[in-house]
Write a protein that holds these residues in place. Sequence first.
Motif, PDB file in Angstrom:
ATOM      1  N   LEU A  16       3.179  -0.825  12.298  1.00 23.75           N
ATOM      2  CA  LEU A  16       4.058  -1.666  11.658  1.00 23.75           C
ATOM      3  C   LEU A  16       4.129  -3.013  12.831  1.00 23.75           C
ATOM      4  O   LEU A  16       4.382  -4.116  12.479  1.00 23.75           O
ATOM      5  N   LEU A  17       3.747  -2.790  14.184  1.00 21.67           N
ATOM      6  CA  LEU A  17       3.994  -3.674  14.879  1.00 21.67           C
ATOM      7  C   LEU A  17       2.604  -4.552  15.224  1.00 21.67           C
ATOM      8  O   LEU A  17       2.483  -5.869  15.286  1.00 21.67           O
ATOM      9  N   VAL A  18       1.306  -4.142  14.479  1.00 23.68           N
ATOM     10  CA  VAL A  18       0.102  -4.693  14.851  1.00 23.68           C
ATOM     11  C   VAL A  18      -0.357  -4.986  13.222  1.00 23.68           C
ATOM     12  O   VAL A  18      -0.919  -4.149  12.735  1.00 23.68           O
ATOM     13  N   PRO A  19      -0.065  -6.231  12.595  1.00 27.74           N
ATOM     14  CA  PRO A  19      -0.428  -6.562  11.217  1.00 27.74           C
ATOM     15  C   PRO A  19      -1.825  -6.507  11.243  1.00 27.74           C
ATOM     16  O   PRO A  19      -2.501  -7.333  12.084  1.00 27.74           O
ATOM     17  N   SER A  20      -2.539  -6.083  10.083  1.00 30.69           N
ATOM     18  CA  SER A  20      -3.760  -5.837   9.781  1.00 30.69           C
ATOM     19  C   SER A  20      -4.202  -7.054   8.804  1.00 30.69           C
ATOM     20  O   SER A  20      -3.627  -7.191   8.046  1.00 30.69           O
ATOM     21  N   PRO A  21      -5.360  -7.777   8.944  1.00 31.61           N
ATOM     22  CA  PRO A  21      -5.646  -8.923   8.073  1.00 31.61           C
ATOM     23  C   PRO A  21      -5.876  -8.142   6.553  1.00 31.61           C
ATOM     24  O   PRO A  21      -6.093  -6.904   6.540  1.00 31.61           O
ATOM     25  N   LEU A  22      -5.735  -8.901   5.613  1.00 30.69           N
ATOM     26  CA  LEU A  22      -5.615  -8.751   4.464  1.00 30.69           C
ATOM     27  C   LEU A  22      -6.834  -7.800   3.949  1.00 30.69           C
ATOM     28  O   LEU A  22      -6.497  -6.843   3.254  1.00 30.69           O
ATOM     29  N   ALA A  23      -7.723  -8.181   4.350  1.00 36.25           N
ATOM     30  CA  ALA A  23      -9.154  -7.429   3.956  1.00 36.25           C
ATOM     31  C   ALA A  23      -9.920  -6.918   5.060  1.00 36.25           C
ATOM     32  O   ALA A  23     -11.051  -6.389   4.790  1.00 36.25           O
ATOM     33  N   ALA A  24      -9.475  -7.359   6.247  1.00 36.39           N
ATOM     34  CA  ALA A  24     -10.396  -6.967   7.432  1.00 36.39           C
ATOM     35  C   ALA A  24      -9.939  -5.645   8.204  1.00 36.39           C
ATOM     36  O   ALA A  24      -9.115  -5.387   8.987  1.00 36.39           O
ATOM     37  N   GLN A  25     -10.044  -4.227   7.352  1.00 34.18           N
ATOM     38  CA  GLN A  25      -9.870  -3.322   7.727  1.00 34.18           C
ATOM     39  C   GLN A  25     -10.701  -2.655   8.687  1.00 34.18           C
ATOM     40  O   GLN A  25     -11.790  -3.036   8.824  1.00 34.18           O
ATOM     41  N   THR A  26     -10.412  -1.475   9.527  1.00 34.41           N
ATOM     42  CA  THR A  26     -11.093  -1.014  10.432  1.00 34.41           C
ATOM     43  C   THR A  26     -12.442  -0.420  10.048  1.00 34.41           C
ATOM     44  O   THR A  26     -13.458  -0.755  10.730  1.00 34.41           O
ATOM     45  N   SER A  27     -12.585   0.502   9.012  1.00 38.20           N
ATOM     46  CA  SER A  27     -13.935   1.127   8.801  1.00 38.20           C
ATOM     47  C   SER A  27     -14.828   0.404   7.486  1.00 38.20           C
ATOM     48  O   SER A  27     -15.730   0.128   7.696  1.00 38.20           O
ATOM     49  N   ALA A  28     -14.045   0.247   6.764  1.00 37.37           N
ATOM     50  CA  ALA A  28     -14.326  -0.382   5.363  1.00 37.37           C
ATOM     51  C   ALA A  28     -13.571  -0.347   4.497  1.00 37.37           C
ATOM     52  O   ALA A  28     -12.232  -0.083   4.989  1.00 37.37           O
ATOM     53  N   LEU A 190      12.085   1.712  15.763  1.00 40.99           N
ATOM     54  CA  LEU A 190      13.007   0.269  15.286  1.00 40.99           C
ATOM     55  C   LEU A 190      13.077  -0.480  16.176  1.00 40.99           C
ATOM     56  O   LEU A 190      12.945  -1.534  15.861  1.00 40.99           O
ATOM     57  N   ILE A 191      13.404  -0.170  17.209  1.00 40.67           N
ATOM     58  CA  ILE A 191      13.493  -1.060  18.461  1.00 40.67           C
ATOM     59  C   ILE A 191      12.061  -1.713  18.622  1.00 40.67           C
ATOM     60  O   ILE A 191      12.194  -3.134  18.996  1.00 40.67           O
ATOM     61  N   GLY A 192      11.010  -1.121  18.675  1.00 37.79           N
ATOM     62  CA  GLY A 192       9.881  -1.804  19.068  1.00 37.79           C
ATOM     63  C   GLY A 192       9.404  -2.672  17.932  1.00 37.79           C
ATOM     64  O   GLY A 192       8.704  -3.649  17.969  1.00 37.79           O
ATOM     65  N   VAL A 193       9.776  -2.215  16.612  1.00 41.29           N
ATOM     66  CA  VAL A 193       9.320  -3.456  15.262  1.00 41.29           C
ATOM     67  C   VAL A 193      10.323  -4.608  15.597  1.00 41.29           C
ATOM     68  O   VAL A 193       9.620  -5.810  15.221  1.00 41.29           O
ATOM     69  N   PHE A 194      11.214  -4.288  16.346  1.00 39.29           N
ATOM     70  CA  PHE A 194      12.222  -5.582  16.331  1.00 39.29           C
ATOM     71  C   PHE A 194      11.799  -6.571  17.464  1.00 39.29           C
ATOM     72  O   PHE A 194      11.545  -7.713  17.480  1.00 39.29           O
TER      73      PHE A 194
END
Length: 440
Positions: A16-28, A190-194
């Motif tokens: 939740l804290l580190v948004p990933s690119p729409l198509a650039a996932q980690t493995s495939a 929850l605090i971390g996401v905020f």
Amino acid sequence: MRLRILVFLLLLSVSLLVPSPLAAQTSAEPTTQVQTDSNSQQHSAYSLSPEKLERAIAYSRIRVILDFAGSGWGILQLILLLGLGVVAKMRNVAIHLSRNRWAQGFAFIFLLLAVTTALDLPLDLYGHHAAVVYGQSVQGWGSWAWDAVKSFLLTLVFGGLLVMLLFWVIRKSPSRWWFWFWIPAMVAVLIGVFVAPVLIDPLFNKFEPLEKTNPALVERLEKVVARGGIHIPPDRMYLMKASEKVTTLNAYVTGYGASKRVVVWDNSVNKATPDEISFIFGHEMGHYVLNHIPATLIFLGILLLVEFYIGFRGVRWLIARYGSRWKIASQNDWGALVVLLLVLAVLSFFSEPIVNGYSRMHEHEADVYGQEAIHGIVSDPQKVAQQSFQLLGELSLTDPNPNPFVEFWSFSHPSVASRAAFAEKYNPWVAGGHPKYFAK
């Protein structure tokens, strides 16, 4: 999923804290949630030149190997540290250092984190090397090392506080700690996401007001935001200098309440059209409007509670059977933390397909929402969405034909090929059609 000592709680918040690119996932890209008529349709919607395809296949193979090797090595190293008595020796160093439990706890956590970081270093180094070689990263080794140091310190401080809380709860409720600790763990998430957009993200990337550099894009994104019925004023829209580290694209909404904001990577501004950025942003906004974040918190919270309970049972069983060999007497022993981490690492690995399957469902919903959100703002939502996936796939070196097992096990998003094919043919605005999330 790479094990990080003391981050067994933060695994929940990292997604939740580190948004990933729409198509650039980690493995495939993972198993599609959208069925298309044939593979040829997918290939026509997303394809690569022969040279780029060869590089995409090679880089995807490296990422898959690193992903599974990282999980296996994370589990094996804990077994070795316990079996070779390293954990017991670190525990002895910590308790001989001071009688104060806080000093003991943080000393043990520091030693454990230092050892496991060193053991993970070869894979981490090779992963960054591969990202640079294949053009996914432009970050220098000095900057990469400094980011690693900052991650280490953040994990030591915040992970250490959580561990101290864990052992306090264990002492107060030896047979129910798995439940009582779960409650503050969820509060911490929850605090971390905020606070992440305000305190954590700026430690790793530079941000500046988007209105300062691209007022026209702000005006465009305000139209998309308005369609979603959420309120994010222009002064909460930021440009992130992602180009200093990576080459991929992204635009997203992060935080909640007073910390909610729009973030657009400068790579997106430089390499994508305003229409494509609008779609990428619309997808990410869909996660908010469709309440994916609270739904994911509930889903992962329940999963975490189950894992905590199994962890409690597993720690007791392992200590009863191997405690004398490992020189760990009880769950109150600092070394019991490593036993718990071992159980949770195994559970995390085998629950990965469940978590990723749930994520793929939400990602497809966000794809649909993003395409509908830009209807009326861009001239051809189908073409824009398909071209966005083509661009994102090319820049991320995404293999159009990922291995089905790898898709099922480790991918958090539907495949780029299937997403592009769906986008190309999704047109609920034709006669008799009905958009899913917006009135026609």
